[in-house]
Design an enzyme around this catalytic site. Structure first.
Site, PDB file in Angstrom:
ATOM      1  N   ARG A  21       0.823  -1.214   0.000  1.00 46.90           N
ATOM      2  CA  ARG A  21       0.000   0.000   0.000  1.00 46.90           C
ATOM      3  C   ARG A  21       0.857   1.264   0.000  1.00 46.90           C
ATOM      4  NH1 ARG A  21      -2.540   2.594   4.515  1.00 46.90           N
ATOM      5  NH2 ARG A  21      -4.328   3.856   3.888  1.00 46.90           N
TER       6      ARG A  21
ATOM      7  N   ARG B 288     -10.692   4.004  -1.722  1.00 42.15           N
ATOM      8  CA  ARG B 288      -9.562   3.506  -0.945  1.00 42.15           C
ATOM      9  C   ARG B 288      -9.063   4.590   0.000  1.00 42.15           C
ATOM     10  NH1 ARG B 288      -7.632  -1.288  -3.034  1.00 42.15           N
ATOM     11  NH2 ARG B 288      -8.420  -1.752  -5.124  1.00 42.15           N
TER      12      ARG B 288
ATOM     13  N   ASN C 102     -12.705  15.557   0.753  1.00 41.67           N
ATOM     14  CA  ASN C 102     -13.603  14.448   0.496  1.00 41.67           C
ATOM     15  C   ASN C 102     -15.001  14.852   0.951  1.00 41.67           C
ATOM     16  OD1 ASN C 102     -14.484  11.914  -0.274  1.00 41.67           O
ATOM     17  ND2 ASN C 102     -13.532  10.818   1.435  1.00 41.67           N
ATOM     18  N   THR C 103     -16.013  14.241   0.352  1.00 43.36           N
ATOM     19  CA  THR C 103     -17.375  14.410   0.833  1.00 43.36           C
ATOM     20  C   THR C 103     -17.809  13.126   1.519  1.00 43.36           C
ATOM     21  OG1 THR C 103     -18.335  13.655  -1.270  1.00 43.36           O
ATOM     22  CG2 THR C 103     -17.982  16.036  -1.007  1.00 43.36           C
ATOM     23  N   HIS C 104     -18.833  13.235   2.357  1.00 43.68           N
ATOM     24  CA  HIS C 104     -19.331  12.066   3.083  1.00 43.68           C
ATOM     25  C   HIS C 104     -20.849  12.167   3.214  1.00 43.68           C
ATOM     26  CE1 HIS C 104     -19.166   8.636   5.752  1.00 43.68           C
ATOM     27  NE2 HIS C 104     -19.956   9.271   6.590  1.00 43.68           N
TER      28      HIS C 104
ATOM     29  N   ASP D 285      -7.901  13.561   6.702  1.00 43.21           N
ATOM     30  CA  ASP D 285      -6.785  13.313   7.603  1.00 43.21           C
ATOM     31  C   ASP D 285      -6.514  11.812   7.611  1.00 43.21           C
ATOM     32  OD1 ASP D 285      -8.735  12.177   9.210  1.00 43.21           O
ATOM     33  OD2 ASP D 285      -8.455  13.555  10.892  1.00 43.21           O
TER      34      ASP D 285
ATOM     35  N   GLY E 141      -7.490   9.568   9.707  1.00 44.13           N
ATOM     36  CA  GLY E 141      -8.539   8.760  10.296  1.00 44.13           C
ATOM     37  C   GLY E 141      -9.582   8.401   9.255  1.00 44.13           C
TER      38      GLY E 141
ATOM     39  N   ASP F 208     -13.002   9.434   8.131  1.00 43.61           N
ATOM     40  CA  ASP F 208     -14.021  10.486   8.208  1.00 43.61           C
ATOM     41  C   ASP F 208     -13.905  11.323   9.478  1.00 43.61           C
ATOM     42  OD1 ASP F 208     -15.096   9.541   5.774  1.00 43.61           O
ATOM     43  OD2 ASP F 208     -16.271   8.042   6.833  1.00 43.61           O
TER      44      ASP F 208
END
Length: 201
Positions: free
Chosen positions: A69, A95, A111-113, A145, A147, A149
């Site tokens: 990875r 990923r 990012n969106t969530h 970051d 973590g 989300d």
């Protein structure tokens, strides 16, 4: 001009909405000074035709081509950096990017969530909200970051859950809000009215 690289894994529906939003703004009296300079993916199955249709360079960095990875992340970072972006967006990128990638690109890594974080983090946020019997959920845009989300929140909005909602119907309503949050964030960054370093500090 804000230079943006977008990373996808699937159909790229949020990316398409962002491209359309930028096109519509460009044709209006309130253009957004942002340009998507490349679209990357972790699989050949991703919808890179979105870039081909618009003459945007595309690339694939597949994890299976690397021994681990970390090596994949280093290759992904090198490819992103070839385009010199001011901002990198994970748009349905399925990923977790390795810490070295996050450390190199954040806070200009977004990012969106599909939930009102910190409620319902993780890959099944819409399903989790329904199974919890919640009467509302939301959409969030955040700085990535290391973590899951847990990054600093840029903006978020609430979305009501109706008694007849299914995972599919609720997710479609959330996507509409996610797309607007993303376009608004890009607009503010391009205009200099949003400072990611301040949010991250």
């Amino acid at each position: 001009m804000l230079k943006v690289v977008v990373l996808i894994s699937g159909t790229g529906s949020n990316l398409r909405a962002l491209l359309d939003g930028l096109d519509e703004a460009r044709a209006s009296d309130a253009p957004i000074a942002a340009e998507i300079v490349a679209i990357g993916a972790d699989t050949e199955r991703a919808n890179l035709a979105l870039g081909d249709e618009r003459g945007i360079p595309t690339f694939v960095v597949a994890p299976g081509a690397y021994p681990d990875r970390a090596a994949w992340g280093d290759a992904l970072l090198a490819k992103v950096r070839e385009f010199g972006p001011d901002l990198t967006i994970l748009s349905g990128f399925m990923r977790l990017v390795p810490p070295r990638v996050v450390d190199a690109l954040a806070p200009e890594l977004l990012n969106t969530h599909p939930a009102y974080l910190p409620e319902f983090p993780g890959a099944h946020a819409v399903r989790d909200a329904l199974e919890a019997g919640a009467n509302e959920t939301g959409a969030t845009i955040m700085i990535v970051d290391n973590g899951v989300d847990t990054g600093p929140i840029i903006d978020q909005r609430r979305i009501a859950i109706t008694p007849d909602d299914t995972e599919a119907t609720l997710h479609e309503r959330i996507k509409v809000v996610e797309r607007q949050l993303l376009l608004d964030t890009v607009r503010h960054l391009a205009a200099g009215t949003l400072n990611l370093k301040e949010i991250a500090s």
